[in-house]
Scaffold this motif. Structure first.
Motif, PDB file in Angstrom:
ATOM      1  N   THR A 152      14.917 -55.884  16.445  1.00  0.00           N
ATOM      2  CA  THR A 152      15.328 -54.504  16.195  1.00  0.00           C
ATOM      3  C   THR A 152      14.203 -53.706  15.560  1.00  0.00           C
ATOM      4  O   THR A 152      13.453 -54.223  14.733  1.00  0.00           O
ATOM      5  CB  THR A 152      16.561 -54.478  15.277  1.00  0.00           C
ATOM      6  N   ILE A 153      14.123 -52.433  15.955  1.00  0.00           N
ATOM      7  CA  ILE A 153      13.160 -51.517  15.356  1.00  0.00           C
ATOM      8  C   ILE A 153      13.892 -50.323  14.768  1.00  0.00           C
ATOM      9  O   ILE A 153      14.990 -49.968  15.201  1.00  0.00           O
ATOM     10  CB  ILE A 153      12.101 -51.022  16.373  1.00  0.00           C
ATOM     11  N   TYR A 154      13.271 -49.725  13.769  1.00  0.00           N
ATOM     12  CA  TYR A 154      13.727 -48.471  13.181  1.00  0.00           C
ATOM     13  C   TYR A 154      12.890 -47.358  13.800  1.00  0.00           C
ATOM     14  O   TYR A 154      11.675 -47.499  13.950  1.00  0.00           O
ATOM     15  CB  TYR A 154      13.516 -48.498  11.664  1.00  0.00           C
ATOM     16  N   ILE A 155      13.528 -46.266  14.175  1.00  0.00           N
ATOM     17  CA  ILE A 155      12.833 -45.107  14.727  1.00  0.00           C
ATOM     18  C   ILE A 155      13.226 -43.906  13.876  1.00  0.00           C
ATOM     19  O   ILE A 155      14.397 -43.526  13.849  1.00  0.00           O
ATOM     20  CB  ILE A 155      13.233 -44.860  16.193  1.00  0.00           C
ATOM     21  N   GLY A 156      12.276 -43.330  13.180  1.00  0.00           N
ATOM     22  CA  GLY A 156      12.560 -42.198  12.309  1.00  0.00           C
ATOM     23  C   GLY A 156      11.788 -40.956  12.691  1.00  0.00           C
ATOM     24  O   GLY A 156      10.872 -41.004  13.513  1.00  0.00           O
ATOM     25  N   LYS A 157      12.164 -39.839  12.070  1.00  0.00           N
ATOM     26  CA  LYS A 157      11.551 -38.524  12.304  1.00  0.00           C
ATOM     27  C   LYS A 157      11.766 -38.057  13.743  1.00  0.00           C
ATOM     28  O   LYS A 157      10.897 -37.428  14.349  1.00  0.00           O
ATOM     29  CB  LYS A 157      10.063 -38.541  11.972  1.00  0.00           C
ATOM     30  N   LEU A 158      12.942 -38.360  14.284  1.00  0.00           N
ATOM     31  CA  LEU A 158      13.271 -37.938  15.646  1.00  0.00           C
ATOM     32  C   LEU A 158      13.638 -36.458  15.683  1.00  0.00           C
ATOM     33  O   LEU A 158      14.215 -35.941  14.729  1.00  0.00           O
ATOM     34  CB  LEU A 158      14.473 -38.740  16.169  1.00  0.00           C
ATOM     35  N   PRO A 159      13.360 -35.795  16.789  1.00  0.00           N
ATOM     36  CA  PRO A 159      13.851 -34.421  16.944  1.00  0.00           C
ATOM     37  C   PRO A 159      15.387 -34.454  16.990  1.00  0.00           C
ATOM     38  O   PRO A 159      15.978 -35.374  17.562  1.00  0.00           O
ATOM     39  CB  PRO A 159      13.292 -33.984  18.304  1.00  0.00           C
ATOM     40  N   GLU A 160      16.017 -33.476  16.392  1.00  0.00           N
ATOM     41  CA  GLU A 160      17.476 -33.448  16.314  1.00  0.00           C
ATOM     42  C   GLU A 160      18.147 -33.450  17.684  1.00  0.00           C
ATOM     43  O   GLU A 160      19.238 -33.979  17.842  1.00  0.00           O
ATOM     44  CB  GLU A 160      17.922 -32.223  15.524  1.00  0.00           C
ATOM     45  N   GLU A 161      17.480 -32.884  18.682  1.00  0.00           N
ATOM     46  CA  GLU A 161      18.096 -32.785  20.005  1.00  0.00           C
ATOM     47  C   GLU A 161      18.024 -34.071  20.827  1.00  0.00           C
ATOM     48  O   GLU A 161      18.640 -34.178  21.885  1.00  0.00           O
ATOM     49  CB  GLU A 161      17.499 -31.623  20.801  1.00  0.00           C
ATOM     50  N   MET A 162      17.299 -35.086  20.368  1.00  0.00           N
ATOM     51  CA  MET A 162      17.231 -36.353  21.114  1.00  0.00           C
ATOM     52  C   MET A 162      18.550 -37.095  21.014  1.00  0.00           C
ATOM     53  O   MET A 162      19.210 -37.098  19.982  1.00  0.00           O
ATOM     54  CB  MET A 162      16.101 -37.244  20.593  1.00  0.00           C
ATOM     55  N   GLU A 195      20.833 -40.837  22.569  1.00  0.00           N
ATOM     56  CA  GLU A 195      20.650 -42.259  22.853  1.00  0.00           C
ATOM     57  C   GLU A 195      19.976 -42.490  24.205  1.00  0.00           C
ATOM     58  O   GLU A 195      19.120 -43.361  24.343  1.00  0.00           O
ATOM     59  CB  GLU A 195      22.002 -42.988  22.816  1.00  0.00           C
ATOM     60  N   HIS A 196      20.389 -41.711  25.194  1.00  0.00           N
ATOM     61  CA  HIS A 196      19.812 -41.874  26.525  1.00  0.00           C
ATOM     62  C   HIS A 196      18.302 -41.595  26.506  1.00  0.00           C
ATOM     63  O   HIS A 196      17.524 -42.336  27.116  1.00  0.00           O
ATOM     64  CB  HIS A 196      20.529 -40.950  27.522  1.00  0.00           C
ATOM     65  N   ASP A 197      17.902 -40.549  25.796  1.00  0.00           N
ATOM     66  CA  ASP A 197      16.472 -40.238  25.665  1.00  0.00           C
ATOM     67  C   ASP A 197      15.716 -41.413  25.044  1.00  0.00           C
ATOM     68  O   ASP A 197      14.616 -41.764  25.484  1.00  0.00           O
ATOM     69  CB  ASP A 197      16.253 -39.000  24.792  1.00  0.00           C
ATOM     70  N   LEU A 198      16.313 -42.007  24.009  1.00  0.00           N
ATOM     71  CA  LEU A 198      15.664 -43.137  23.335  1.00  0.00           C
ATOM     72  C   LEU A 198      15.530 -44.335  24.276  1.00  0.00           C
ATOM     73  O   LEU A 198      14.493 -44.998  24.303  1.00  0.00           O
ATOM     74  CB  LEU A 198      16.457 -43.539  22.088  1.00  0.00           C
ATOM     75  N   LEU A 199      16.585 -44.597  25.044  1.00  0.00           N
ATOM     76  CA  LEU A 199      16.535 -45.722  25.979  1.00  0.00           C
ATOM     77  C   LEU A 199      15.434 -45.531  27.021  1.00  0.00           C
ATOM     78  O   LEU A 199      14.685 -46.452  27.323  1.00  0.00           O
ATOM     79  CB  LEU A 199      17.893 -45.899  26.676  1.00  0.00           C
ATOM     80  N   ILE A 200      15.341 -44.326  27.543  1.00  0.00           N
ATOM     81  CA  ILE A 200      14.307 -44.050  28.546  1.00  0.00           C
ATOM     82  C   ILE A 200      12.918 -44.204  27.927  1.00  0.00           C
ATOM     83  O   ILE A 200      12.041 -44.866  28.480  1.00  0.00           O
ATOM     84  CB  ILE A 200      14.480 -42.636  29.141  1.00  0.00           C
ATOM     85  N   MET A 201      12.720 -43.605  26.784  1.00  0.00           N
ATOM     86  CA  MET A 201      11.413 -43.611  26.129  1.00  0.00           C
ATOM     87  C   MET A 201      10.967 -45.025  25.729  1.00  0.00           C
ATOM     88  O   MET A 201       9.840 -45.439  25.997  1.00  0.00           O
ATOM     89  CB  MET A 201      11.492 -42.717  24.893  1.00  0.00           C
ATOM     90  N   PHE A 202      11.866 -45.775  25.109  1.00  0.00           N
ATOM     91  CA  PHE A 202      11.476 -47.077  24.563  1.00  0.00           C
ATOM     92  C   PHE A 202      11.569 -48.210  25.575  1.00  0.00           C
ATOM     93  O   PHE A 202      11.070 -49.303  25.321  1.00  0.00           O
ATOM     94  CB  PHE A 202      12.292 -47.378  23.304  1.00  0.00           C
ATOM     95  N   ILE A 210       5.801 -36.735  18.810  1.00  0.00           N
ATOM     96  CA  ILE A 210       6.728 -36.474  19.907  1.00  0.00           C
ATOM     97  C   ILE A 210       6.895 -34.975  20.123  1.00  0.00           C
ATOM     98  O   ILE A 210       7.100 -34.513  21.231  1.00  0.00           O
ATOM     99  CB  ILE A 210       8.072 -37.195  19.677  1.00  0.00           C
ATOM    100  N   THR A 211       6.792 -34.207  19.045  1.00  0.00           N
ATOM    101  CA  THR A 211       6.732 -32.738  19.085  1.00  0.00           C
ATOM    102  C   THR A 211       5.746 -32.338  17.988  1.00  0.00           C
ATOM    103  O   THR A 211       5.398 -33.167  17.138  1.00  0.00           O
ATOM    104  CB  THR A 211       8.109 -32.072  18.789  1.00  0.00           C
ATOM    105  N   PRO A 212       5.329 -31.079  17.960  1.00  0.00           N
ATOM    106  CA  PRO A 212       4.418 -30.669  16.883  1.00  0.00           C
ATOM    107  C   PRO A 212       5.004 -30.880  15.476  1.00  0.00           C
ATOM    108  O   PRO A 212       4.255 -31.096  14.530  1.00  0.00           O
ATOM    109  CB  PRO A 212       4.188 -29.177  17.157  1.00  0.00           C
ATOM    110  N   LYS A 213       6.325 -30.875  15.363  1.00  0.00           N
ATOM    111  CA  LYS A 213       6.968 -31.041  14.055  1.00  0.00           C
ATOM    112  C   LYS A 213       7.440 -32.469  13.785  1.00  0.00           C
ATOM    113  O   LYS A 213       7.857 -32.775  12.680  1.00  0.00           O
ATOM    114  CB  LYS A 213       8.182 -30.117  13.949  1.00  0.00           C
ATOM    115  N   ASN A 214       7.402 -33.314  14.810  1.00  0.00           N
ATOM    116  CA  ASN A 214       7.972 -34.656  14.665  1.00  0.00           C
ATOM    117  C   ASN A 214       6.951 -35.740  14.967  1.00  0.00           C
ATOM    118  O   ASN A 214       6.619 -35.989  16.115  1.00  0.00           O
ATOM    119  CB  ASN A 214       9.177 -34.828  15.584  1.00  0.00           C
TER     120      ASN A 214
END
Length: 138
Positions: free
Chosen positions: A30-40, A42-49, A95-99
């Motif tokens: 298991t991994i921890y993923i932090g500082k995600l954009p609020e609009e992401m 689960e599906h986005d995470l699955l595709i990305m990772f 992932i974004t300029p703010k994240n």
């Protein structure tokens, strides 16, 4: 110490993979993923990772009252080696300029009970079904 600093130190010292700091987490996929954009979601995470391995579970932390993302998640892979690749490649990634993502090895304890527990349970079952019906290894 950041992931990149640890990796650079090991590289400079010629540390063999069998003695890497990653081995301290060989008992968790298991991994921890932090500082995600609020609009992401689960599906986005699955595709990305999924580019680093086959995800078997994902839990995006959400506010129990509003359902809005708390901007962090836990993702579990089929193989431990995938966690190493994800941590090494995604930590500190913009992932974004703010994240700027924070990704590291983790032990996931599961969610706690909340006021909208039934809805959260339905959502998590839907995510699990999505995982079973998709072949993220491709």
């Amino acid at each position: 110490m950041s992931v990149q600093k640890l990796n650079n130190t090991e590289l400079q010292q010629g540390t063999p993979a069998s003695a890497s700091w990653h081995r301290d987490f060989a008992d968790t996929n298991t991994i921890y993923i932090g500082k995600l954009p609020e609009e992401m979601n689960e599906h986005d995470l699955l595709i990305m990772f999924s580019q680093y391995g086959v995800p078997t579970a994902v839990h995006l932390a959400r506010d129990s009252y509003t359902g809005k993302s708390k901007c962090f998640a836990f993702l579990t892979y089929e193989a431990w080696e995938s966690t190493v690749l994800a941590v090494d490649n995604f930590d500190s990634w913009n992932i974004t300029p703010k994240n700027r993502l924070r990704v590291n090895h983790a032990y996931y304890k599961g969610r706690s009970e909340g006021p909208n527990d039934d809805e959260m349970e339905k959502w998590e079952k839907a995510v699990q079904e999505e995982l079973l019906n998709k072949d993220f290894a491709k």
